[in-house]
Enzyme design. Structure first.
Site, PDB file in Angstrom:
ATOM      1  N   GLU A  83      -8.133   5.309   4.891  1.00  0.00           N
ATOM      2  CA  GLU A  83      -7.903   4.573   3.566  1.00  0.00           C
ATOM      3  C   GLU A  83      -7.842   5.394   2.250  1.00  0.00           C
ATOM      4  OE1 GLU A  83      -7.472   1.201   3.214  1.00  0.00           O
ATOM      5  OE2 GLU A  83      -8.000   0.192   5.126  1.00  0.00           O
ATOM      6  N   GLU A 100       0.957  -1.110  -0.018  1.00  0.00           N
ATOM      7  CA  GLU A 100      -0.026   0.088   0.070  1.00  0.00           C
ATOM      8  C   GLU A 100       1.032   1.330   0.011  1.00  0.00           C
ATOM      9  OE1 GLU A 100      -2.585  -0.787   3.242  1.00  0.00           O
ATOM     10  OE2 GLU A 100      -3.232  -2.420   2.278  1.00  0.00           O
TER      11      GLU A 100
END
Length: 386
Positions: free
Chosen positions: A384, A217
């Site tokens: 997120e 990520e």
């Protein structure tokens, strides 16, 4: 670390137009390539080390390119049924020739992009393929492909060295060693606050930010870099933040996973964001020391906010996961919806409140967000970003 690849021991005949693939560099991930025909290649990603799962992150080099030819790459061992590749996401391409000639960096590439279930499943496991067509911009170029803009451990170290050498920033940003990872890499912690004016400053509340617990990520590192650029800047708002808060920042929780090109796990083969309840200091040092550091900060001052930064591979937008009590707590208490709602009001084009969720699921009880909330930090979030 480009250019520091192992020597290629490839016997290449003159006139052989076969592409040469390489991923043995920092954060690289590619296991195998099969040439299907002249311009079509089938790629297999490497699972996270010491696991048989977690294929998502890819980052590899391609050389011996021909410009203008209709290449097709197909990655055949993704394991997630859904993907942002179904909703407009495209792979990234970096051309060394474009960078040198035109100062152009990473660019989205690919046409005829499809993400679909394939027939390669073994032992009841289902695999999915990502396929795309593209053309290389130059002959005999060296190019790189990646799932998201790479941000390596070396990138972080260079960034921190620049801060430490800056005569202004180094006055209010102190860089310390939180611990060492399993492989002996330094996990850094930054303390950011303006020097207090004679006796004041002890009442400053703390804000705790962490990122990159999941190596694939990389967008979480770019968000962290954006935050640090801002809070270390000379704007009036940055000064005000440093006057009123003490920021404790762990910019890369899983350096080992980042270095070896994992998508989700550390070198234990475990997801560190399920280990915040664990007392196994030797196995999960960055998690144990982060939790310990936060306990220590909570003993010294109020913690206004904890936020762990992630990237999301299936959902669009930027949003938060928070923690909501079944019964409303007594005052003084800020409702967990308030901070994300304020974020969505101040940047509605960037942050989506409707995508935020506040339920505490059983499967998430070992995450940083839930454990910090249960330790007493009301504003405890996961940020997120797609």
């Amino acid at each position: 670390v480009r250019g520091l690849c192992p020597l290629k021991q490839i016997l290449h005949q003159k006139g052989d137009n076969t592409l040469i693939f390489e991923a043995r560099f920092e954060s690289g991930n590619l296991q195998k390539v099969v040439k299907v025909n002249e311009f079509e290649y089938q790629l297999t990603l490497r699972t996270d080390l010491y696991t048989s799962r977690h294929t998502q992150w890819y980052y590899f080099q391609v050389s011996n390119t021909q410009a203008g030819m209709p290449y097709r790459f197909t990655i055949v061992n993704f394991t997630k049924r859904n993907s942002l590749y179904k909703r407009g996401l495209r792979p990234l391409l970096y051309s060394e020739a474009n960078a040198k000639k035109h100062k152009v960096g990473w660019q989205r590439t690919g046409n005829e992009i499809k993400y679909y279930k394939n027939n390669a499943g073994q032992g009841g496991r289902q695999y999915f393929s990502l396929t795309w067509t593209f053309q290389f911009p130059h002959d005999q170029d060296t190019c790189y492909f990646a799932h998201c803009y790479p941000y390596t451990y070396s990138n972080l170290q260079e960034y921190l060295v620049a801060i430490s050498k800056d005569p202004v920033k180094s006055k209010f940003c102190k860089i310390h060693i939180l611990c060492h990872s399993l492989a002996g890499n330094i996990v850094y912690v930054l303390t950011i606050t303006n020097p207090p004016k004679s006796g004041k400053g002890t009442d400053r509340k703390a804000v705790i930010l962490t990122a990159r617990v999941h190596p694939g990520e990389t967008n979480s590192s770019w968000i962290m870099k954006g935050f640090l650029d801002y809070v270390l800047g000379d704007s009036g708002k940055a000064q005000l933040l440093r006057d009123n808060f003490v920021f404790k920042v762990v910019p890369m929780l899983n350096p080992d996973g980042v270095i070896v090109g994992n998508h989700r796990c550390s070198l234990t083969g475990q997801d560190l964001n399920r280990k915040y309840r664990s007392n196994m200091k030797k196995c999960y040092p960055s998690i144990w020391y982060t939790r310990n550091m936060i306990k220590r900060v909570m003993g010294e001052r109020d913690v206004f906010l904890y936020c762990d930064i992630h990237g999301h591979n299936r959902k669009q937008n930027v949003f938060m996961y928070g923690c909501e009590r079944k019964q409303q707590a007594k005052a003084p208490y800020v409702h967990p919806h308030v901070f994300p709602l304020m974020l969505s009001k101040s940047c509605p084009d960037k942050f989506s409140f409707p995508d935020c969720r506040f339920r505490v699921r059983k499967s998430k009880e070992g995450t940083g967000r839930v454990v910090m909330w249960k330790m007493g930090i009301n504003n405890s979030y996961t940020l997120e970003a797609s």
